[in-house]
Motif scaffolding. Structure first.
Motif, mmCIF file in Angstrom:
data_model
loop_
_atom_site.group_PDB
_atom_site.id
_atom_site.type_symbol
_atom_site.label_atom_id
_atom_site.label_comp_id
_atom_site.label_asym_id
_atom_site.label_seq_id
_atom_site.Cartn_x
_atom_site.Cartn_y
_atom_site.Cartn_z
ATOM 1 N N ALA A 79 0.866 -1.184 0.000
ATOM 2 C CA ALA A 79 0.000 0.000 0.000
ATOM 3 C C ALA A 79 0.896 1.226 0.000
ATOM 4 O O ALA A 79 1.786 1.351 0.853
ATOM 5 N N LYS A 120 -6.414 -9.110 4.000
ATOM 6 C CA LYS A 120 -6.789 -8.611 5.331
ATOM 7 C C LYS A 120 -5.531 -8.223 6.127
ATOM 8 O O LYS A 120 -5.535 -7.218 6.861
ATOM 9 N N TRP A 172 -4.477 -4.830 4.949
ATOM 10 C CA TRP A 172 -5.340 -3.800 5.524
ATOM 11 C C TRP A 172 -5.000 -3.559 6.992
ATOM 12 O O TRP A 172 -4.899 -2.418 7.444
ATOM 13 N N ASP A 173 -4.769 -4.632 7.749
ATOM 14 C CA ASP A 173 -4.453 -4.495 9.170
ATOM 15 C C ASP A 173 -3.082 -3.862 9.401
ATOM 16 O O ASP A 173 -2.827 -3.318 10.477
ATOM 17 N N ARG A 199 -6.753 3.520 7.782
ATOM 18 C CA ARG A 199 -7.945 2.658 7.816
ATOM 19 C C ARG A 199 -9.208 3.473 8.079
ATOM 20 O O ARG A 199 -10.298 3.095 7.678
ATOM 21 N N VAL A 218 -8.999 4.343 -1.279
ATOM 22 C CA VAL A 218 -8.095 3.279 -1.717
ATOM 23 C C VAL A 218 -8.381 2.899 -3.168
ATOM 24 O O VAL A 218 -9.511 2.540 -3.517
ATOM 25 N N TYR A 257 -9.613 -7.758 -2.667
ATOM 26 C CA TYR A 257 -9.704 -6.391 -2.147
ATOM 27 C C TYR A 257 -11.135 -6.040 -1.760
ATOM 28 O O TYR A 257 -11.390 -5.450 -0.707
ATOM 29 N N LEU A 284 -11.769 -4.304 1.920
ATOM 30 C CA LEU A 284 -11.752 -2.844 2.006
ATOM 31 C C LEU A 284 -13.160 -2.275 2.165
ATOM 32 O O LEU A 284 -14.127 -2.837 1.634
ATOM 33 N N HIS A 309 -13.463 2.416 -1.414
ATOM 34 C CA HIS A 309 -12.699 1.550 -2.313
ATOM 35 C C HIS A 309 -13.050 1.871 -3.758
ATOM 36 O O HIS A 309 -14.217 1.855 -4.136
#
Length: 236
Positions: free
Chosen positions: A123, A145, A148-149, A156, A161, A169, A173, A178
């Protein structure tokens, strides 16, 4: 007078022999074991620092040994120890809540053989160009996941995104933030360009190369080692 090469203490004792028959000594102060006239003297600090920099370039371990004069066996031990101690957290500049935009993408690699795929999920902050999150694993929703975490909480909570059409995804998301786009839109140009940089600067990610990782720990360590250096270089 015989002194310890590490702490220079004269308090040393004989401590058996090496496999080649040389007298071994042990320092009472620091516990260092050594021989009086080693066939392979300790690697200088300047050489170690040069190796640290060369690990960030597109060089194989064999190439580094030719450039620095160290043995391949010593270098492998040195690299393994370094990659084991690389912190897995990325240095990311603190951001305030507000308009943030990140681009996500995944990069194919392998460990041991091409059958053991190791997808690198990244990311990237579009404005600062920092890598703000990563995950390494398969290409499933579980690894998405983890990506994302791995993001700092502010991303977040606030970030818009952009990703490609990979289904994982959409399962992870927030749908309201998204945006699924194709390459032709240019909305993921920055992360795709960084993927190319990562491949060109990390030898074990170069396609059709022999410098691949044989252990997952080293593969992850090498990738994170470069990502940390990249982020820190942006903050100078």
């Amino acid at each position: 007078m015989l002194t310890c090469p590490q702490c220079q203490s004269p308090s040393t004792i004989k401590y058996g022999h090496t496999h080649s028959g040389k007298q071994r000594y042990r320092c009472h102060e620091c516990g260092r074991q050594f021989v009086e006239h080693p066939a392979h003297p300790p690697i200088a600090t300047d050489t170690r620092q040069l190796i640290d920099r060369l690990l960030l370039e597109r060089l194989s371990l064999a190439g580094i040994t030719r450039a620095t004069g160290v043995s391949l066996r010593w270098l492998q031990y040195y690299v393994n120890a370094k990659l084991e101690t690389v912190p897995h957290e990325l240095p990311v500049t603190p951001k305030k809540r507000g308009q943030l935009t990140i681009e996500m993408d995944e990069l194919w690699s392998f460990v041991g053989s091409k059958g053991e795929k190791a997808w690198i999920w990244l990311a990237l902050d579009r404005d600062t160009r920092e890598v703000v999150g990563y995950a390494i694993g398969d290409r499933s929703q579980k690894t998405a996941k983890q990506l994302w975490d791995s993001l700092p909480p502010v991303y977040r909570q606030c970030a818009l995104v952009y990703t490609d059409y990979w289904d994982a995804y959409g399962c992870v998301l927030p749908s309201k933030r998204h945006r699924v786009v194709g390459k032709e839109t240019g909305q993921t140009n920055h992360i795709e360009r960084f993927n190319n940089t990562l491949r060109q600067r990390t030898s074990r990610l170069v396609r059709q190369a022999l410098s691949f990782s044989k252990k997952w720990e080293n593969h992850i360590g090498a990738v994170v080692y470069f990502l940390r250096h990249y982020n820190l270089s942006l903050q100078l």
